[in-house]
Design a protein around this motif. Structure first.
Motif, PDB file in Angstrom:
ATOM      1  N   GLY A  40       0.786  -1.225   0.000  1.00 25.42           N
ATOM      2  CA  GLY A  40       0.000   0.000   0.000  1.00 25.42           C
ATOM      3  C   GLY A  40       0.818   1.274   0.000  1.00 25.42           C
ATOM      4  N   ARG A  42       2.798   4.371  -1.186  1.00 25.68           N
ATOM      5  CA  ARG A  42       2.699   5.146  -2.429  1.00 25.68           C
ATOM      6  C   ARG A  42       4.101   5.436  -2.937  1.00 25.68           C
ATOM      7  NH1 ARG A  42      -0.562   9.721   0.568  1.00 25.68           N
ATOM      8  NH2 ARG A  42       1.138   9.145   1.982  1.00 25.68           N
ATOM      9  N   LEU A  44       6.599   6.576  -6.270  1.00 24.01           N
ATOM     10  CA  LEU A  44       6.754   7.187  -7.588  1.00 24.01           C
ATOM     11  C   LEU A  44       8.118   6.812  -8.137  1.00 24.01           C
ATOM     12  CD1 LEU A  44       5.920   9.207  -9.842  1.00 24.01           C
ATOM     13  CD2 LEU A  44       7.010  11.003  -8.463  1.00 24.01           C
ATOM     14  N   CYS A  62       3.218  -2.522  -3.314  1.00 26.04           N
ATOM     15  CA  CYS A  62       3.303  -1.065  -3.309  1.00 26.04           C
ATOM     16  C   CYS A  62       2.410  -0.496  -4.418  1.00 26.04           C
ATOM     17  CB  CYS A  62       4.748  -0.613  -3.546  1.00 26.04           C
ATOM     18  SG  CYS A  62       5.900  -1.072  -2.231  1.00 26.04           S
ATOM     19  N   ARG A  63       1.886   0.685  -4.172  1.00 26.46           N
ATOM     20  CA  ARG A  63       1.071   1.376  -5.181  1.00 26.46           C
ATOM     21  C   ARG A  63       2.012   2.278  -5.982  1.00 26.46           C
ATOM     22  NH1 ARG A  63      -3.536   4.476  -2.368  1.00 26.46           N
ATOM     23  NH2 ARG A  63      -2.020   4.665  -0.674  1.00 26.46           N
ATOM     24  N   ILE A  65       3.482   4.438  -9.193  1.00 30.99           N
ATOM     25  CA  ILE A  65       3.243   5.238 -10.392  1.00 30.99           C
ATOM     26  C   ILE A  65       4.562   5.289 -11.157  1.00 30.99           C
ATOM     27  CG2 ILE A  65       2.621   7.495 -11.327  1.00 30.99           C
ATOM     28  CD1 ILE A  65       1.096   8.001  -8.706  1.00 30.99           C
ATOM     29  N   ILE A  98       2.572  15.922  -9.634  1.00 34.29           N
ATOM     30  CA  ILE A  98       2.215  15.250  -8.379  1.00 34.29           C
ATOM     31  C   ILE A  98       2.119  16.305  -7.278  1.00 34.29           C
ATOM     32  CG2 ILE A  98       2.924  13.514  -6.683  1.00 34.29           C
ATOM     33  CD1 ILE A  98       2.395  12.205  -9.313  1.00 34.29           C
ATOM     34  N   SER A 102       2.846  14.018  -1.023  1.00 33.81           N
ATOM     35  CA  SER A 102       1.798  13.034  -1.269  1.00 33.81           C
ATOM     36  C   SER A 102       2.329  11.631  -1.553  1.00 33.81           C
ATOM     37  CB  SER A 102       0.929  13.483  -2.456  1.00 33.81           C
ATOM     38  OG  SER A 102       1.705  13.541  -3.652  1.00 33.81           O
ATOM     39  N   ILE A 103       3.654  11.470  -1.569  1.00 31.73           N
ATOM     40  CA  ILE A 103       4.273  10.203  -1.961  1.00 31.73           C
ATOM     41  C   ILE A 103       5.138   9.687  -0.806  1.00 31.73           C
ATOM     42  CG2 ILE A 103       5.920   9.124  -3.569  1.00 31.73           C
ATOM     43  CD1 ILE A 103       3.297   9.803  -4.908  1.00 31.73           C
ATOM     44  N   ASP A 104       5.040   8.387  -0.523  1.00 35.69           N
ATOM     45  CA  ASP A 104       5.816   7.792   0.566  1.00 35.69           C
ATOM     46  C   ASP A 104       7.267   7.527   0.174  1.00 35.69           C
ATOM     47  OD1 ASP A 104       3.567   7.575   2.364  1.00 35.69           O
ATOM     48  OD2 ASP A 104       2.867   5.910   1.119  1.00 35.69           O
ATOM     49  N   THR A 130       6.368  12.766   1.437  1.00 35.24           N
ATOM     50  CA  THR A 130       5.816  13.079   2.750  1.00 35.24           C
ATOM     51  C   THR A 130       6.961  13.311   3.730  1.00 35.24           C
ATOM     52  OG1 THR A 130       5.790  10.731   3.312  1.00 35.24           O
ATOM     53  CG2 THR A 130       3.775  11.660   2.372  1.00 35.24           C
TER      54      THR A 130
END
Length: 262
Positions: A40, A42, A44, A62-63, A65, A98, A102-104, A130
């Protein structure tokens, strides 16, 4: 597509021959553990290319992009990841579409030496992380004493002598340069992950890839200059090295994990 970076669009179908199709499951798990990435998370992947890292992390849950300026590279990624849904975006790492914080985790692998605006790429990566987020960086452009690096720098000197200034790799020149900029942007190095040597290849095969135009070293060089310099490079290499001996390229693959401190 930024004019300040190398365009791999014409090389998409052969890119994996040198760099590998997908990171091993063990390698991906070690990276994820070092960066505290669970299912889960996030992620990039900036300059994702054909998905060598993006696919492996997505398979861990992992989510991811995947962002790359070259459509053909992302098309290769989609072919390889048919069973794993990975959103893809054609875009420039120096101007990320982006939202801030907002990205882990951000992945930057084998990219910063290719981009003239590499410092902007780094700053954008930090912006979208983040607080406490991780940046996973792989340099893998070789150490100065590796034979293939000596050959690469020899052809750079040859092209420069012919009047072709900065013929390839217009971005960061050393990993130390990258580290300094990241630290200045508030990123602390929290660990390294060594994934062993790169793929073995003979120097003869490496030279052939340069001559055949598979490596980016000749892409911005006028044809007549390349045709003069490349045979001279092959003769020089044959005098300097055992071109039939296999050597890993690079000698060691090491990822550095950074954490955003603010």
């Amino acid at each position: 597509m930024s004019s300040g970076r190398v365009d791999f669009s014409q090389n998409a179908s052969t890119y994996d021959r040198r760099h590998g199709a997908v990171l091993s499951q063990d390698g991906a798990e070690r990276l994820a553990a070092a960066a505290s990435l669970g299912p889960g998370a996030r992620v990039l992947d900036v300059g994702a290319g054909t998905g060598r890292v993006a696919i492996a992390l997505a398979q861990l849950g992992c989510r991811v992009i995947a962002l790359d300026p070259a459509r053909p590279m992302l098309q290769e990624l989609l072919k390889k990841s048919a069973s794993t849904a990975i959103p893809c975006a054609i875009g420039d790492g120096a101007r990320l579409p982006i939202a801030s914080q907002s990205i882990d985790a951000v992945v930057i692998a084998r990219l910063l030496y290719l981009a003239r605006d590499w410092k902007d790429v780094v700053r954008e990566a930090v912006r979208v992380l983040t607080r406490g987020g991780r940046l996973l960086h792989e340099w893998s452009n070789g150490a100065g004493d590796e034979e293939w690096v000596l050959i690469r720098e020899k052809i750079r000197d040859m092209f420069d002598a012919e009047g072709v200034v900065n013929p390839f790799h217009p971005g960061a020149r050393t990993e130390a340069d990258v580290d300094a900029v990241l630290r200045n942007e508030g990123m602390d190095a929290v660990g390294d992950v060594g994934l062993g040597p790169g793929r073995p290849m003979t120097i003869e095969a490496f030279l052939k890839r340069i001559v055949d135009g598979e490596c980016s070293y000749t892409w911005a060089v006028p044809r007549d200059i390349a045709e003069r310099c490349l045979p001279a490079l092959q003769r020089w290499a044959a005098q300097q090295f055992d071109v039939t001996r296999e050597t890993p390229i690079p000698r060691a693959i090491v990822w550095r994990i950074y954490r955003r401190t603010y």
